[in-house]
Design a protein around this motif. Structure first.
Motif, PDB file in Angstrom:
ATOM      1  N   HIS A  33     -18.275  -7.210   0.266  1.00  0.00           N
ATOM      2  CA  HIS A  33     -17.725  -6.151  -0.568  1.00  0.00           C
ATOM      3  C   HIS A  33     -16.331  -6.565  -1.000  1.00  0.00           C
ATOM      4  O   HIS A  33     -15.627  -7.273  -0.270  1.00  0.00           O
ATOM      5  N   LEU A  34     -15.909  -6.095  -2.168  1.00  0.00           N
ATOM      6  CA  LEU A  34     -14.562  -6.342  -2.638  1.00  0.00           C
ATOM      7  C   LEU A  34     -13.784  -5.034  -2.595  1.00  0.00           C
ATOM      8  O   LEU A  34     -14.146  -4.064  -3.272  1.00  0.00           O
ATOM      9  N   ALA A  35     -12.736  -5.029  -1.781  1.00  0.00           N
ATOM     10  CA  ALA A  35     -11.875  -3.851  -1.631  1.00  0.00           C
ATOM     11  C   ALA A  35     -10.484  -4.181  -2.147  1.00  0.00           C
ATOM     12  O   ALA A  35      -9.981  -5.286  -1.917  1.00  0.00           O
ATOM     13  N   TYR A  36      -9.899  -3.250  -2.857  1.00  0.00           N
ATOM     14  CA  TYR A  36      -8.501  -3.365  -3.264  1.00  0.00           C
ATOM     15  C   TYR A  36      -7.705  -2.454  -2.352  1.00  0.00           C
ATOM     16  O   TYR A  36      -7.978  -1.252  -2.266  1.00  0.00           O
ATOM     17  N   LEU A  37      -6.763  -3.057  -1.643  1.00  0.00           N
ATOM     18  CA  LEU A  37      -5.977  -2.343  -0.650  1.00  0.00           C
ATOM     19  C   LEU A  37      -4.537  -2.189  -1.122  1.00  0.00           C
ATOM     20  O   LEU A  37      -3.972  -3.098  -1.727  1.00  0.00           O
TER      21      LEU A  37
ATOM     22  N   PHE B   2     -13.237   0.289  -3.861  1.00  0.00           N
ATOM     23  CA  PHE B   2     -14.221  -0.400  -3.038  1.00  0.00           C
ATOM     24  C   PHE B   2     -15.442  -0.658  -3.908  1.00  0.00           C
ATOM     25  O   PHE B   2     -16.040   0.285  -4.440  1.00  0.00           O
ATOM     26  N   ASP B   3     -15.805  -1.927  -4.065  1.00  0.00           N
ATOM     27  CA  ASP B   3     -16.929  -2.320  -4.921  1.00  0.00           C
ATOM     28  C   ASP B   3     -16.840  -1.647  -6.296  1.00  0.00           C
ATOM     29  O   ASP B   3     -17.792  -1.031  -6.770  1.00  0.00           O
ATOM     30  N   SER B   4     -15.671  -1.738  -6.900  1.00  0.00           N
ATOM     31  CA  SER B   4     -15.382  -1.234  -8.256  1.00  0.00           C
ATOM     32  C   SER B   4     -15.388   0.281  -8.381  1.00  0.00           C
ATOM     33  O   SER B   4     -15.354   0.803  -9.494  1.00  0.00           O
ATOM     34  N   MET B   5     -15.418   1.006  -7.262  1.00  0.00           N
ATOM     35  CA  MET B   5     -15.402   2.473  -7.299  1.00  0.00           C
ATOM     36  C   MET B   5     -14.089   2.990  -6.716  1.00  0.00           C
ATOM     37  O   MET B   5     -13.647   2.531  -5.661  1.00  0.00           O
TER      38      MET B   5
ATOM     39  N   CYS C 214      -0.380  -4.666  -3.428  1.00  0.00           N
ATOM     40  CA  CYS C 214      -1.833  -4.503  -3.408  1.00  0.00           C
ATOM     41  C   CYS C 214      -2.473  -5.877  -3.289  1.00  0.00           C
ATOM     42  O   CYS C 214      -1.886  -6.883  -3.698  1.00  0.00           O
ATOM     43  N   LEU C 215      -3.663  -5.897  -2.728  1.00  0.00           N
ATOM     44  CA  LEU C 215      -4.408  -7.148  -2.636  1.00  0.00           C
ATOM     45  C   LEU C 215      -5.887  -6.895  -2.757  1.00  0.00           C
ATOM     46  O   LEU C 215      -6.364  -5.795  -2.502  1.00  0.00           O
ATOM     47  N   ALA C 216      -6.587  -7.927  -3.198  1.00  0.00           N
ATOM     48  CA  ALA C 216      -8.051  -7.907  -3.278  1.00  0.00           C
ATOM     49  C   ALA C 216      -8.577  -8.567  -2.014  1.00  0.00           C
ATOM     50  O   ALA C 216      -8.176  -9.684  -1.679  1.00  0.00           O
ATOM     51  N   PHE C 217      -9.483  -7.888  -1.315  1.00  0.00           N
ATOM     52  CA  PHE C 217      -9.913  -8.281   0.016  1.00  0.00           C
ATOM     53  C   PHE C 217     -11.432  -8.279   0.090  1.00  0.00           C
ATOM     54  O   PHE C 217     -12.073  -7.253  -0.150  1.00  0.00           O
TER      55      PHE C 217
END
Length: 167
Positions: free
Chosen positions: A5-9, A102-105, A57-60
């Motif tokens: 999954h791709l999460a932006y934190l 999270f996953d583009s949402m 922010c970071l992409a995780f």
């Protein structure tokens, strides 16, 4: 194999923020793959008197669900860095980590008018559509930037690739 999954934190600190942002990113690296990191941005404390914040922010990339990410990664990192939760939600903190996308949402509508989230996030995901305004995130960031003092602190996260163009 578990699904990725791709999460932006969003990360924020106003207690030893230069050190705690770096420590948080290092700890996150132990639990997943960091794709990209924004600059650190300094802003005034919101909601209460206190030291200025640094936010990034970071992409995780993670195999955890949002709940698992919060329980197994984020909360333990916040605790390891000395986060003390009190009844005052605006109290100074060593580290606060939120899942913004999270996953583009979008995970919560509250983030999309918060400059300290939107401006760093727009550095690394400028084309994301703001769910409240339907505008690209870089446009939301530019609008918010006009109404608030925030200053990029280049160099703090540069070891992780955090040296993006200013919004």
């Amino acid at each position: 194999m578990d699904k990725s999954h791709l999460a932006y934190l969003s990360l924020g600190s106003n207690i030893q923020p230069e050190e705690n942002l770096v420590r948080a990113v290092r700890l996150l690296q132990q639990h997943g793959q960091i794709e990209t990191v924004s600059n650190a941005w300094e802003s005034k404390s919101v909601g209460a008197e206190g030291p200025n914040y640094l936010n990034a922010c970071l992409a995780f990339v993670t195999s955890f669900s949002p709940a698992g990410l919060k329980e197994k990664v984020i909360s333990p990192i916040e605790q390891a860095l000395g986060r003390k939760r009190t009844g005052n939600r605006f109290a100074p903190r060593t580290m606060d980590i939120d899942i913004v996308i999270f996953d583009s949402m979008s995970c919560d509508d509250k983030y999309w008018e918060q400059a300290f989230v939107v401006i760093p996030l727009a550095e690394i995901f400028p084309t994301f559509t703001n769910p409240l305004t339907q505008e690209p995130l870089h446009e939301t960031a530019a609008r918010l930037r006009r109404g608030i003092w925030m200053e990029t602190r280049q160099g703090i996260l540069s070891q992780f690739g955090g040296n993006h163009t200013r919004v």
